[in-house]
Design an enzyme around this catalytic site. Structure first.
Site, short mmCIF file in Angstrom:
data_model
loop_
_atom_site.label_atom_id
_atom_site.label_comp_id
_atom_site.label_asym_id
_atom_site.label_seq_id
_atom_site.Cartn_x
_atom_site.Cartn_y
_atom_site.Cartn_z
N LYS A 35 0.82 -1.16 0.18
CA LYS A 35 0.08 0.06 0.11
C LYS A 35 1.09 1.32 -0.05
O LYS A 35 0.87 2.13 0.67
CB LYS A 35 -0.90 0.02 1.18
CG LYS A 35 -1.85 -1.14 1.29
CD LYS A 35 -2.92 -1.13 2.26
CE LYS A 35 -3.77 -2.40 2.19
NZ LYS A 35 -4.27 -2.78 1.23
N CYS A 36 1.89 1.16 -0.83
CA CYS A 36 2.80 2.40 -0.96
C CYS A 36 2.91 3.10 -2.33
O CYS A 36 2.26 2.24 -3.36
CB CYS A 36 4.22 1.78 -0.74
SG CYS A 36 5.65 2.78 -0.87
N GLY A 37 3.28 4.21 -2.30
CA GLY A 37 3.27 4.86 -3.62
C GLY A 37 4.15 4.40 -4.40
O GLY A 37 4.16 4.44 -5.65
N THR A 39 4.30 0.98 -4.75
CA THR A 39 4.10 -0.58 -4.85
C THR A 39 3.99 -0.85 -6.44
O THR A 39 4.34 -2.21 -6.65
CB THR A 39 2.52 -0.70 -4.23
OG1 THR A 39 2.61 -0.49 -2.70
CG2 THR A 39 2.26 -2.13 -4.62
#
Length: 159
Positions: A35-37, A39
């Protein structure tokens, strides 16, 4: 410890995963999050895996929840997300810490071998990448902002 081959991790399914099983291969070791920028880099990592696996590259993903709580799921959720969203086929490991007192010993070693900006050891964010040569020596460290495709030249040089 003198090389990454001295360490053992656990697969995302909980099985022992001695890094010595990859002796003679080029490794790209990455701390990941769902859930990361960054990803979307899973797609680029999988592209590298598919393009270079037959020549000796192994991409190893190590989920980590230490940055913005961006990997909150358990191993089954992480495995499902990676498979269904990015068709990840490279080996994924059990979720670990990469910084602090409970950091996985492999990451303690990686950080000492290749320091970050201004000589810092700490991992700054998800998708920090370590490139390891065929002898198990850590040869480079790449920031999360470095896209997997940009690593092709460095990988090719080691293959």
């Amino acid at each position: 410890m003198s090389s990454v081959y001295d360490f053992t991790a656990e697969t995302i399914d909980g099985q022992p995963a001695p890094l010595s099983d990859h002796r003679g291969k080029v490794l790209l070791i990455v701390n990941t999050a769902s859930k990361c920028g960054f990803t979307k880099q899973y797609a680029g990592l999988e592209d590298l895996h598919r393009k270079y696996a037959e020549r000796g590259l192994v991409v190893l993903g190590f989920p980590c929840n230490q940055f913005g709580q961006q990997e909150p799921g358990d191993e089954a959720e992480i495995k499902s997300f990676c498979s269904l969203t990015y068709d990840v086929d490279f080996p994924m490991m059990r979720k670990i810490d990469v910084n602090g007192p409970s950091a996985h010993p492999l990451y303690v070693f990686l950080k000492k071998q290749k320091k970050g900006v201004l000589g810092t050891e700490g991992i700054k964010w998800n998708f920090t990448k370590f490139l390891v040569d065929r002898s198990g020596r850590v040869v480079d460290r790449f920031a999360p902002t470095v896209e997997p495709k940009a690593l092709e030249g460095a990988i090719e040089a080691l293959l």
